[in-house]
Motif scaffolding. Structure first.
Motif, mmCIF file in Angstrom:
data_model
loop_
_atom_site.group_PDB
_atom_site.id
_atom_site.type_symbol
_atom_site.label_atom_id
_atom_site.label_comp_id
_atom_site.label_asym_id
_atom_site.label_seq_id
_atom_site.Cartn_x
_atom_site.Cartn_y
_atom_site.Cartn_z
ATOM 1 N N ILE A 118 9.895 -1.620 -5.438
ATOM 2 C CA ILE A 118 10.383 -2.865 -6.915
ATOM 3 C C ILE A 118 11.880 -3.365 -7.199
ATOM 4 C CG2 ILE A 118 10.115 -3.829 -9.571
ATOM 5 C CD1 ILE A 118 7.708 -0.980 -9.224
ATOM 6 N N ALA A 119 12.611 -2.250 -6.664
ATOM 7 C CA ALA A 119 14.450 -3.110 -7.191
ATOM 8 C C ALA A 119 14.472 -3.853 -5.459
ATOM 9 C CB ALA A 119 15.048 -1.818 -7.175
ATOM 10 N N CYS A 120 14.099 -4.156 -4.576
ATOM 11 C CA CYS A 120 13.953 -5.262 -3.187
ATOM 12 C C CYS A 120 13.804 -6.386 -3.900
ATOM 13 C CB CYS A 120 12.796 -5.125 -1.958
ATOM 14 S SG CYS A 120 13.832 -2.840 -1.121
ATOM 15 N N GLU A 121 13.339 -6.506 -5.381
ATOM 16 C CA GLU A 121 13.310 -8.476 -5.763
ATOM 17 C C GLU A 121 12.180 -9.139 -4.769
ATOM 18 O OE1 GLU A 121 17.863 -9.387 -7.183
ATOM 19 O OE2 GLU A 121 17.733 -8.864 -4.982
ATOM 20 N N PHE A 122 10.469 -8.141 -5.007
ATOM 21 C CA PHE A 122 9.622 -9.259 -5.207
ATOM 22 C C PHE A 122 9.276 -9.782 -6.259
ATOM 23 C CE2 PHE A 122 9.386 -5.350 -2.389
ATOM 24 C CZ PHE A 122 9.182 -6.532 -1.848
ATOM 25 N N ILE A 123 8.758 -10.561 -6.275
ATOM 26 C CA ILE A 123 7.922 -12.070 -7.051
ATOM 27 C C ILE A 123 7.092 -11.164 -7.812
ATOM 28 C CG2 ILE A 123 7.554 -14.141 -7.293
ATOM 29 C CD1 ILE A 123 8.040 -15.305 -4.897
ATOM 30 N N PRO A 124 7.589 -10.184 -9.220
ATOM 31 C CA PRO A 124 6.848 -9.908 -9.988
ATOM 32 C C PRO A 124 5.264 -10.333 -9.876
ATOM 33 C CG PRO A 124 8.755 -10.043 -10.958
ATOM 34 C CD PRO A 124 8.346 -10.964 -9.551
ATOM 35 N N GLU A 125 5.114 -11.535 -10.269
ATOM 36 C CA GLU A 125 3.861 -12.037 -10.538
ATOM 37 C C GLU A 125 2.952 -12.469 -9.463
ATOM 38 O OE1 GLU A 125 6.655 -15.060 -10.788
ATOM 39 O OE2 GLU A 125 6.483 -13.297 -11.289
ATOM 40 N N LYS A 126 4.145 -12.048 -8.139
ATOM 41 C CA LYS A 126 2.727 -13.139 -6.608
ATOM 42 C C LYS A 126 2.655 -11.098 -5.809
ATOM 43 C CE LYS A 126 3.675 -17.768 -5.837
ATOM 44 N NZ LYS A 126 2.554 -17.546 -6.170
ATOM 45 N N THR A 127 2.906 -10.220 -6.697
ATOM 46 C CA THR A 127 3.281 -8.874 -5.745
ATOM 47 C C THR A 127 2.023 -7.622 -6.483
ATOM 48 O OG1 THR A 127 5.322 -8.775 -5.158
ATOM 49 C CG2 THR A 127 4.708 -6.765 -4.936
ATOM 50 N N PHE A 128 0.764 -7.405 -5.414
ATOM 51 C CA PHE A 128 0.532 -6.137 -5.865
ATOM 52 C C PHE A 128 0.875 -5.024 -5.536
ATOM 53 C CE2 PHE A 128 -3.852 -3.888 -5.501
ATOM 54 C CZ PHE A 128 -3.935 -3.319 -7.067
ATOM 55 N N LEU A 129 1.214 -3.517 -6.227
ATOM 56 C CA LEU A 129 1.666 -2.632 -5.325
ATOM 57 C C LEU A 129 0.368 -1.095 -5.705
ATOM 58 C CD1 LEU A 129 5.512 -0.571 -5.596
ATOM 59 C CD2 LEU A 129 3.725 0.691 -5.965
ATOM 60 N N PHE A 130 0.237 -0.542 -4.899
ATOM 61 C CA PHE A 130 -1.056 -0.215 -5.510
ATOM 62 C C PHE A 130 -1.236 0.943 -4.941
ATOM 63 C CE2 PHE A 130 -2.764 -2.432 -1.749
ATOM 64 C CZ PHE A 130 -3.473 -1.462 -0.691
ATOM 65 N N SER A 131 -1.391 1.992 -5.031
ATOM 66 C CA SER A 131 -1.613 3.352 -4.822
ATOM 67 C C SER A 131 -3.277 3.644 -3.643
ATOM 68 C CB SER A 131 -1.122 4.562 -5.582
ATOM 69 O OG SER A 131 -2.075 5.795 -4.974
ATOM 70 N N ASP A 132 -3.752 4.230 -2.557
ATOM 71 C CA ASP A 132 -4.165 4.798 -2.433
ATOM 72 C C ASP A 132 -5.850 5.479 -2.795
ATOM 73 O OD1 ASP A 132 -4.208 3.258 -0.227
ATOM 74 O OD2 ASP A 132 -3.832 4.667 1.571
ATOM 75 N N LEU A 133 -5.270 6.255 -3.960
ATOM 76 C CA LEU A 133 -5.727 7.319 -4.478
ATOM 77 C C LEU A 133 -6.650 6.422 -5.880
ATOM 78 C CD1 LEU A 133 -3.078 10.239 -5.125
ATOM 79 C CD2 LEU A 133 -5.412 10.412 -2.851
ATOM 80 N N ASP A 134 -5.372 5.359 -6.225
ATOM 81 C CA ASP A 134 -6.285 4.686 -6.739
ATOM 82 C C ASP A 134 -7.267 3.595 -7.154
ATOM 83 O OD1 ASP A 134 -4.661 6.319 -9.325
ATOM 84 O OD2 ASP A 134 -3.226 5.057 -8.896
ATOM 85 N N TYR A 135 -6.403 2.977 -5.858
ATOM 86 C CA TYR A 135 -7.273 1.823 -6.085
ATOM 87 C C TYR A 135 -8.287 1.819 -4.388
ATOM 88 C CZ TYR A 135 -7.963 -3.193 -4.569
ATOM 89 O OH TYR A 135 -8.720 -4.492 -4.450
ATOM 90 N N VAL A 136 -8.300 2.902 -4.158
ATOM 91 C CA VAL A 136 -9.269 3.061 -1.981
ATOM 92 C C VAL A 136 -10.508 3.313 -3.039
ATOM 93 C CG1 VAL A 136 -10.366 5.565 -3.042
ATOM 94 C CG2 VAL A 136 -10.185 4.589 -0.251
ATOM 95 N N GLY A 137 -11.398 2.992 -4.192
ATOM 96 C CA GLY A 137 -12.774 2.358 -4.360
ATOM 97 C C GLY A 137 -13.307 1.079 -3.705
ATOM 98 N N THR A 138 -11.746 -0.059 -4.724
ATOM 99 C CA THR A 138 -12.226 -1.430 -4.664
ATOM 100 C C THR A 138 -11.917 -1.653 -2.685
ATOM 101 O OG1 THR A 138 -10.506 -1.367 -6.410
ATOM 102 C CG2 THR A 138 -11.647 -3.476 -4.797
ATOM 103 N N MET A 139 -11.946 -0.747 -1.716
ATOM 104 C CA MET A 139 -11.168 -1.235 -0.797
ATOM 105 C C MET A 139 -12.863 -0.885 -0.287
ATOM 106 S SD MET A 139 -7.084 -1.126 0.778
ATOM 107 C CE MET A 139 -7.120 0.936 0.065
ATOM 108 N N GLN A 172 0.416 -1.293 0.194
ATOM 109 C CA GLN A 172 -0.072 0.148 -0.377
ATOM 110 C C GLN A 172 0.680 1.387 0.047
ATOM 111 O OE1 GLN A 172 -2.168 0.574 4.004
ATOM 112 N NE2 GLN A 172 -4.016 1.512 2.418
ATOM 113 N N MET A 173 0.736 1.661 -1.443
ATOM 114 C CA MET A 173 1.351 3.061 -1.004
ATOM 115 C C MET A 173 0.487 4.885 -0.313
ATOM 116 S SD MET A 173 4.549 2.010 -1.929
ATOM 117 C CE MET A 173 4.846 3.856 -2.358
ATOM 118 N N THR A 174 0.399 5.284 0.475
ATOM 119 C CA THR A 174 -0.443 6.226 1.518
ATOM 120 C C THR A 174 -0.143 7.716 0.812
ATOM 121 O OG1 THR A 174 0.888 5.933 3.492
ATOM 122 C CG2 THR A 174 -0.201 4.095 3.300
ATOM 123 N N ASP A 175 -0.290 7.675 -0.528
ATOM 124 C CA ASP A 175 0.527 8.756 -0.619
ATOM 125 C C ASP A 175 -0.953 10.371 -0.169
ATOM 126 O OD1 ASP A 175 -1.460 7.713 -2.188
ATOM 127 O OD2 ASP A 175 -0.917 7.713 -4.040
#
Length: 679
Positions: free
Chosen positions: A418-439, A367-370
């Motif tokens: 992303i440069a911390c080497e997470f598994i791309p296909e298993k990682t979802f990075l989201f901005s609250d400003l964009d994703y808050v509607g789903t939550m 979660q990116m809490t912008d």
């Protein structure tokens, strides 16, 4: 069952008969300071609101003293008084006082319980878990000729025209308002202002004198700040992690729990060994890790290890085949983008989370809490607003706030994450400003379940806080529930045998620094209301807490983005790293070579050694450095040699990170932030 009104009547009657009985005395007892009073009598002399106010006053006074200012605040070093009622040789504590005047019981005629409006006055609320009684009352001064016991409710009324004054308080003036508590407060406050001014003047004079006579010395023992302060918004002082566990009510990570974690990670072949943060107790505290281990043991089909640390595990059970179903847990972590460049302290939870994801082979949401950063640090400038004219303004409808600034920081910080080497296909990075509607449905449920008083009590908000601050804890809590990610945590069609995956029943594990625990203590209290009954943890997120990464100037508090000299940033050059370490890293070594060889260094306060504990992977080499530096003998006998080792380690770590970050394109960021199945 007595009805509410009858309860108030009987309570009012009992209190007023007690006042009129004459068998009780009100006495003021003095203590050297508040801390002495608390140690003697306990926190019962405060209510929860007063405790929160006290913590706030202490922090404000400490900050003022540090800045050499005089603030409208107080400390706990002055004399404190406690009002007490004595009846039949038994003493009942009333409250902590801040004045010299105590109203005698004989001067009080009656207590009037206010209950005409249950929303703003006295009320009773009962649920399955607790019963809460709130009593609000006014104090009526004595009226001539009425000295008998109160016999009925009808006698509780008083002539509104009475003009008697008791200790300067009249019926139509202050007795029926909060001012009855403020008269003593004003006198106390004036006295405290004079005292603080005098103390600040003395401290400034002493500091000036010491500055003239004492040279700067990076080998001196760091100056101890005031008592430990750890909240969701501030970390300061010398941190005692044992006391912090007790204060927050979490539990320590025990050797047996580490064996259980090893049993579902290392022994399953997903990683080669436990992360150094676990081996070195940098992650030290938890909530419900044993339940996470139990879920993973069931998923793998293995038994938990023996509690006898001398017994080898694997108990001849053989190695079961790898699971065919998705992992029963997911990870959740986050970042509040407050600066374009992240520092090493920010890197710690992400490095550990990346290891956990690889070890558990599970989905991760970041979660990116912008929105939070704008609510707490945002600004408005009308001069920056668009003028509505497309001919003169490229953005005619632009507002004068800087919300977009924090949204842009999300993109920059996403590259470092992303440069911390997470598994791309298993990682979802989201901005609250964009994703808050789903939550949003879960956010609304949390708002419904949590009161404003609860939020204010946990986070110290008051009437001056904008409504977004009070509402935000629900937004940070929402990702704790799998139902906030109906697409991300559900298997794509055809990927899972036996039907679709139910995201709402997944257990959540949150790796974070312990100062973020208050958000999730609040979440855990209401979690059962947001999940199906068969959720394995009843909806409660599990947590694993890290210690704070110390700033360069001393091993207290935590590193800050606002102080460039206290931090190594992920954008720093090799020259920057070397200069900052050599010039600013606080040393636990002795003042002279002779003393260093005789006494060795204090490893607990030496920043270079403590940073090596975080970033040097080789356990044997770290132990050797600690032994030699701590004894003043061997290759690493001196501060210079340890600093040189740290410089070498950090140059390599930051260079590798910068290389990976350079490959994170806008397209890569878009893939990580696309709402898709990550099971």
């Amino acid at each position: 069952m007595i009805k509410c009104e009858e309860f108030w009547v009987q309570l009012e009657l009992a209190i007023n008969n007690f006042i009129k009985s004459g068998g009780a005395n009100v006495t003021k007892y003095s203590y050297p300071n508040e801390e002495t009073a608390l140690q003697s009598l306990g926190c019962g002399i405060y209510d929860s609101g007063q405790l929160a106010s006290r913590d706030k006053r202490i922090k404000k006074a400490a900050k003022a003293a540090k800045e050499g200012k005089v603030e409208d605040s107080e400390d706990t070093n002055t004399e404190a008084s406690v009002g007490q009622i004595t009846l039949n040789d038994e003493t009942f504590i009333m409250a902590l006082l801040h004045g010299n005047t105590l109203l005698p019981l004989k001067s009080i005629d009656q207590i009037k319980i206010l209950r005409s409006n249950p929303k703003s006055e006295s009320y009773i609320t009962c649920t399955k878990k607790k019963c809460e009684i709130v009593i609000k009352f006014s104090v009526l001064p004595s009226v001539d000729g009425d000295d008998g016991l109160v016999e009925g409710v009808q006698n509780l009324d008083i002539n509104e025209d009475a003009s008697n004054e008791v200790v300067g308080l009249s019926v139509d003036d202050k007795c029926l308002s909060k001012e009855i508590r403020l008269e003593e407060g004003k006198a106390y406050q004036l006295d405290r202002e004079k005292q603080l001014a005098a103390e600040a003047e003395q401290a400034a004079a002493l500091e000036s004198k010491e500055a003239e006579s004492t040279p700067t010395n990076t080998n001196a023992t760091p100056e101890k700040s005031d008592e430990m302060v750890v909240t969701a918004f501030e970390v300061s002082g010398s941190i005692d992690y044992t006391k912090l566990i007790e204060k927050f009510g979490s539990r320590p990570l025990t050797p047996y729990l580490l064996r259980r974690l090893e049993n579902v990670t290392v022994k399953r072949g997903t990683v080669t060994k436990l992360h150094r943060f676990l081996r070195r107790e940098i992650f030290f505290s938890h909530r419900d890790i044993e339940k996470i281990c139990e879920l993973l043991e069931d998923w793998y089909g293995v038994h938990p290890p023996s509690e006898d640390l001398s017994v080898e595990d694997e108990q001849q059970q053989g190695t079961p085949p790898p699971p065919t179903t998705p992992c029963p847990i997911y990870l959740y972590t986050g970042r509040g983008p407050s600066s374009a460049a992240m520092h090493l302290g920010h890197l710690v939870p992400f490095l550990f989370t990346a290891w956990l994801q690889k070890a558990f082979q599970c989905p991760l949401v970041v979660q990116m809490t912008d929105d939070e950063k704008f609510l707490f640090k945002g600004e408005y400038n009308g001069d920056n607003a668009g003028n509505g004219s497309t001919s003169n303004d490229e953005e005619p409808y632009r507002t004068g706030d800087n919300l977009d600034h924090f949204a842009n920081l999300t993109t920059e910080n996403a590259k470092d994450i992303i440069a911390c080497e997470f598994i791309p296909e298993k990682t979802f990075l989201f901005s609250d400003l964009d994703y808050v509607g789903t939550m949003y449905p879960n956010i609304v449920r949390i708002w419904k379940a949590v009161t404003t008083n609860q939020v204010n009590g946990v986070f110290g908000f008051d009437g001056t806080s904008n409504i977004g601050k009070v509402a935000f804890p629900a937004i940070q809590a929402a990702p704790s529930f799998g139902s906030s990610f109906p697409t991300v945590l559900n298997a794509a069609e055809g990927e899972e045998e036996g039907g679709s995956r139910n995201a709402a029943t997944l257990a959540c594990l949150i790796p974070c620094a312990i100062d973020q625990d208050p958000y999730f203590r609040l979440t855990r209290d209401v979690a059962h209301k947001l999940v199906p009954k068969h959720h394995p943890l009843k909806g409660k997120p599990a947590l694993i807490h890290s210690k704070f990464f110390p700033p360069l100037q001393g091993a207290q508090g935590k590193m800050s983005s606002s102080d460039d000299s206290s931090a190594i940033f992920l954008t720093d050059t090799p020259e920057d790293i070397e200069r900052k370490i050599k010039e600013n890293a606080f040393s636990g070594g002795q003042d002279t070579k002779k003393l260093q060889e005789e006494l060795g260094a204090n490893l607990e306060v030496d920043v270079s050694y403590q940073w090596l504990r975080f970033f040097l992977e080789d356990d044997e080499e770290l132990a050797r450095i600690g032994q030699e530096y701590g004894s003043g003998k061997g290759e690493y006998w001196s501060t210079g040699s340890v600093k040189a080792k740290l410089v070498s380690v950090l140059k390599e770590l930051v260079a590798e990170h910068q290389e990976r970050r350079s490959k994170v394109t806008e397209e890569v960021i878009k893939k990580f932030m696309t709402n898709r199945s990550c099971v």
